[in-house]
Design an enzyme around this catalytic site. Sequence first.
Site, PDB file in Angstrom:
ATOM      1  N   CYS A 159      10.373  55.593  72.524  1.00 38.95           N
ATOM      2  CA  CYS A 159      11.342  54.858  73.348  1.00 38.95           C
ATOM      3  C   CYS A 159      12.736  54.936  72.722  1.00 38.95           C
ATOM      4  O   CYS A 159      12.908  55.403  71.601  1.00 38.95           O
ATOM      5  CB  CYS A 159      10.888  53.410  73.524  1.00 38.95           C
ATOM      6  SG  CYS A 159      11.111  52.395  72.057  1.00 38.95           S
ATOM      7  N   TRP A 185     -17.928  51.060  73.572  1.00 45.85           N
ATOM      8  CA  TRP A 185     -17.116  50.521  74.667  1.00 45.85           C
ATOM      9  C   TRP A 185     -17.810  50.898  75.978  1.00 45.85           C
ATOM     10  O   TRP A 185     -18.447  50.099  76.606  1.00 45.85           O
ATOM     11  CB  TRP A 185     -15.673  51.077  74.609  1.00 45.85           C
ATOM     12  CG  TRP A 185     -14.815  50.346  73.620  1.00 45.85           C
ATOM     13  CD1 TRP A 185     -15.232  49.631  72.537  1.00 45.85           C
ATOM     14  CD2 TRP A 185     -13.392  50.240  73.645  1.00 45.85           C
ATOM     15  NE1 TRP A 185     -14.142  49.095  71.886  1.00 45.85           N
ATOM     16  CE2 TRP A 185     -13.003  49.448  72.533  1.00 45.85           C
ATOM     17  CE3 TRP A 185     -12.381  50.737  74.480  1.00 45.85           C
ATOM     18  CZ2 TRP A 185     -11.662  49.146  72.255  1.00 45.85           C
ATOM     19  CZ3 TRP A 185     -11.055  50.437  74.199  1.00 45.85           C
ATOM     20  CH2 TRP A 185     -10.705  49.640  73.092  1.00 45.85           C
ATOM     21  N   CYS A 200       6.148  47.912  71.355  1.00 41.83           N
ATOM     22  CA  CYS A 200       6.762  48.807  70.375  1.00 41.83           C
ATOM     23  C   CYS A 200       7.294  47.957  69.221  1.00 41.83           C
ATOM     24  O   CYS A 200       8.016  46.982  69.449  1.00 41.83           O
ATOM     25  CB  CYS A 200       7.900  49.566  71.048  1.00 41.83           C
ATOM     26  SG  CYS A 200       8.975  50.359  69.853  1.00 41.83           S
ATOM     27  N   GLU A 210     -14.096  43.032  59.592  1.00 47.54           N
ATOM     28  CA  GLU A 210     -15.010  43.244  60.716  1.00 47.54           C
ATOM     29  C   GLU A 210     -16.118  44.132  60.179  1.00 47.54           C
ATOM     30  O   GLU A 210     -15.880  45.289  59.827  1.00 47.54           O
ATOM     31  CB  GLU A 210     -14.303  43.949  61.884  1.00 47.54           C
ATOM     32  CG  GLU A 210     -13.218  43.105  62.501  1.00 47.54           C
ATOM     33  CD  GLU A 210     -12.484  43.800  63.652  1.00 47.54           C
ATOM     34  OE1 GLU A 210     -13.022  44.785  64.207  1.00 47.54           O
ATOM     35  OE2 GLU A 210     -11.372  43.373  63.973  1.00 47.54           O
ATOM     36  N   ASN A 251      -3.458  42.663  64.444  1.00 47.02           N
ATOM     37  CA  ASN A 251      -4.803  43.218  64.363  1.00 47.02           C
ATOM     38  C   ASN A 251      -4.732  44.745  64.383  1.00 47.02           C
ATOM     39  O   ASN A 251      -4.147  45.327  65.300  1.00 47.02           O
ATOM     40  CB  ASN A 251      -5.643  42.756  65.551  1.00 47.02           C
ATOM     41  CG  ASN A 251      -7.102  43.153  65.416  1.00 47.02           C
ATOM     42  OD1 ASN A 251      -7.855  42.516  64.686  1.00 47.02           O
ATOM     43  ND2 ASN A 251      -7.503  44.221  66.083  1.00 47.02           N
ATOM     44  N   GLU A 252      -5.276  45.362  63.357  1.00 43.74           N
ATOM     45  CA  GLU A 252      -5.382  46.828  63.288  1.00 43.74           C
ATOM     46  C   GLU A 252      -4.128  47.534  63.788  1.00 43.74           C
ATOM     47  O   GLU A 252      -4.128  48.189  64.830  1.00 43.74           O
ATOM     48  CB  GLU A 252      -6.602  47.313  64.088  1.00 43.74           C
ATOM     49  CG  GLU A 252      -7.923  46.933  63.463  1.00 43.74           C
ATOM     50  CD  GLU A 252      -9.110  47.655  64.090  1.00 43.74           C
ATOM     51  OE1 GLU A 252      -8.986  48.142  65.214  1.00 43.74           O
ATOM     52  OE2 GLU A 252     -10.163  47.725  63.428  1.00 43.74           O
ATOM     53  N   ARG A 283      -4.576  46.504  75.108  1.00 47.30           N
ATOM     54  CA  ARG A 283      -3.945  45.668  74.064  1.00 47.30           C
ATOM     55  C   ARG A 283      -2.970  46.541  73.279  1.00 47.30           C
ATOM     56  O   ARG A 283      -2.862  47.732  73.519  1.00 47.30           O
ATOM     57  CB  ARG A 283      -5.013  45.064  73.155  1.00 47.30           C
ATOM     58  CG  ARG A 283      -5.849  46.102  72.441  1.00 47.30           C
ATOM     59  CD  ARG A 283      -6.863  45.472  71.493  1.00 47.30           C
ATOM     60  NE  ARG A 283      -7.790  46.487  71.010  1.00 47.30           N
ATOM     61  CZ  ARG A 283      -8.786  46.248  70.182  1.00 47.30           C
ATOM     62  NH1 ARG A 283      -9.002  45.025  69.756  1.00 47.30           N
ATOM     63  NH2 ARG A 283      -9.588  47.213  69.780  1.00 47.30           N
ATOM     64  N   CYS A 288       5.725  56.100  68.973  1.00 43.76           N
ATOM     65  CA  CYS A 288       6.378  55.712  70.222  1.00 43.76           C
ATOM     66  C   CYS A 288       7.675  56.509  70.330  1.00 43.76           C
ATOM     67  O   CYS A 288       8.262  56.894  69.314  1.00 43.76           O
ATOM     68  CB  CYS A 288       6.648  54.207  70.187  1.00 43.76           C
ATOM     69  SG  CYS A 288       7.670  53.628  71.542  1.00 43.76           S
ATOM     70  N   CYS A 301      13.096  53.309  69.325  1.00 47.49           N
ATOM     71  CA  CYS A 301      12.563  54.117  68.226  1.00 47.49           C
ATOM     72  C   CYS A 301      13.565  55.213  67.858  1.00 47.49           C
ATOM     73  O   CYS A 301      13.770  55.508  66.674  1.00 47.49           O
ATOM     74  CB  CYS A 301      11.218  54.728  68.610  1.00 47.49           C
ATOM     75  SG  CYS A 301       9.910  53.483  68.613  1.00 47.49           S
TER      76      CYS A 301
HETATM   77  C1  GAL Z   1     -11.816  46.890  66.039  1.00 39.58           C
HETATM   78  C2  GAL Z   1     -10.941  45.767  66.534  1.00 39.58           C
HETATM   79  C3  GAL Z   1     -11.732  44.673  67.214  1.00 39.58           C
HETATM   80  C4  GAL Z   1     -12.685  45.283  68.169  1.00 39.58           C
HETATM   81  C5  GAL Z   1     -13.620  46.226  67.450  1.00 39.58           C
HETATM   82  C6  GAL Z   1     -14.593  46.909  68.379  1.00 39.58           C
HETATM   83  O1  GAL Z   1     -11.121  48.068  66.104  1.00 39.58           O
HETATM   84  O2  GAL Z   1     -10.171  45.203  65.506  1.00 39.58           O
HETATM   85  O3  GAL Z   1     -10.842  43.810  67.877  1.00 39.58           O
HETATM   86  O4  GAL Z   1     -11.933  45.922  69.141  1.00 39.58           O
HETATM   87  O5  GAL Z   1     -12.885  47.217  66.809  1.00 39.58           O
HETATM   88  O6  GAL Z   1     -13.995  47.844  69.207  1.00 39.58           O
END
Ligand code: GAL
Length: 667
Positions: A153, A314, A107, A306, A141-142, A103, A151, A156
């Site tokens: 490229c 992971w 850029c 979160e 997201n993050e 994901r 980056c 940039c």
């Molecule tokens: C965060 C992210 C989530 C999920 C979670 C667990 O960094 O925003 O989408 O990936 O960690 O890895």
Amino acid sequence: MQLGACYYPEQWPREMWDKDIQLMKEANFNVVRIGEFAWAKLEPEPGQYDFQWLDDAIGLLDQAGIKVILGTPTATPPKWLMDKFPDIYQRDKFDRVRGYGSRRHYCVNNPIYRELTKTIVQAVANRYGQDERIKAWQIDNEFGCQDTTYCYCEHCLDAFRTWLEQKYGTIDRLNEEWGTVFWSQTYRNWSELILPAYSVCDGADPEYHGHNPALVLDYKRFSSDAVVRYQQLQIDLVRELSTKPITHNLMGHFPEIDYYKLAEPLDFVSWDNYIDYPWDQPSYRKSAMAHDLMRGVKNQNFWVMEHQSGPCGWNVLADTPKPGQLRLWTYQSVAHGADGIVYFRFRAARFGAEQYWYGILDHDSVPRRRYREIQQTCAELTRLAPILEGAQVVADIAIVKSYDHLWSHTIHPHNRNFDYTRLLQAYYDAFSSQGYNVDLIGVKGDLSPYKVVVLPAFHLSDPSIKEWISKYVASGGHAVLTFRSGSRNWNNAMTGQTLPGDFRELCGVEVEEFDSLNYGRQVEVNINGGSAFASLWCDILKSIGATTLGTYSGEYYKGEAAITVNRFGQGQAYYIGCDLDEHAMPELMGSIAEMAGIQATPISVSDDGIEIVRKQKDGREFYVVLNHNGHGVNIKLDAQFVEVISENQLDGELTIDGYDIAILSPK
Ligand code: GAL
């Protein structure tokens, strides 16, 4: 209080949704976050949108009284889009394409991606901008996650040249500020400028030892600004179509983006709080400081978008949270200023990179211990919301955290064991372990609320910074400066002044010599007859007016000053010329707090693992006491309290179980 979970309806069969939402309702949730990775479901073919599934999910949630935080899905551009515009991929410092497969494969400076971003964000905001079931927006997201801040490229490079031109105006000025005469690096025009990509001195190291440190610092600033600019692109689009508040989920101590700047245009900050995950050793103090930073970057309460709800990983898993810990960590977040808690994730994913990132439910959807604990916590928090929601942390002490300093220290860390964030944490812990709250604030922030302000390794300076700190001390403040202070200007050149440069007069000292400590060498320091140890750095000080508080007891500089204090106007400036071990730091900081007239906490914190957060709401003060130990602890109280959850009267003592919490309100 906003309570809920991150939910991915698109990842589960429709038949499961009703039961899921029923369980959410029973868990006392009133909010979920959805949509932030769903681009391929929302636009399965170029220009063909499908909102039906999202409409259904939002509708079902609404029927259960649950509102939605809707994410813009730009963190995961679909495969068809990347195949059509492969130029969007980032390039690494070796000019390799960072390809498809996870994901954030884009850029922020890519002009095509910026256009495509507009299209998808407008489509989503058009559909839901006026929808009352949407509580707030999350942009992307993050940002920066998965090493995507930097980056190399061609877009940039172009954008960097423009950024530099805006900053310096003329190429001569840039040459002068960067000192490009060194190694014949003079640039004749903007088009000659480079990114700090792979060069002769670099090797495979991700950092940039061989490049000009002024160029690298500007590249880090530029890269952070580029993310802020990309976020702004989305904010502007959403604001045109919706009046709902906008947030982004930050990452606590993440070092690459200036979070003060990223937070500025948001309505509220949210962040992702994983306490025990596989890539770092868990530490409740690290989480505490991260919370305070997340509150500090906008100087307002925040959400945890979160929140850890199970064992995380992971490819490998960290420890499973023990009974009580999910509740404890939730209360820690609330104590430090979270008015919203969204657990990640509702259920562990059966597919994809995060199969082991367990949520509230396991893959089989059976509600077990973690579900029950979160359910109980949310019921409690709902009941306690009138007391807890919107309450403020009361802090007399501030630590200045600056991303410019962090980046400059990363480029040239002085000593192979020096780490700016660790130094900040050492000061933070020294105060917080004694029950003192600490705010994290930015450069040129308002210092007037604080009795003590600490500026760890504050090496970048300029005349306006000198004035900012001097004024604070002159009017009665207590500033704590440390080794390396004032050693560089704002563009990362070494100062030509005698150290501590801009702070020489303020601190009433000169750094006569210094000693970088390597290979485990330690130097003993005598503070008031007590013995302490430095293991990174020793500034050997010459007083030009300051009083000596500590001297070195070893090395060729035995007897020379290590720690000093100087009266400046109505206040005091401390200069801590060396790092100090974990016993000496709290002692010294405790005495500085006392000298500054800070009231000690009426809850005695002799036990490690006990955290106390002093709070205030509607003029009433109370304390949240968190026991991060697995065992029970007895705590001495110097005042009479009522424990708010149990309504017990406490007279002189609080007994608190392992991983339990208490809320103490003065009687
Ligand atoms: C965060 C992210 C989530 C999920 C979670 C667990 O960094 O925003 O989408 O990936 O960690 O890895």
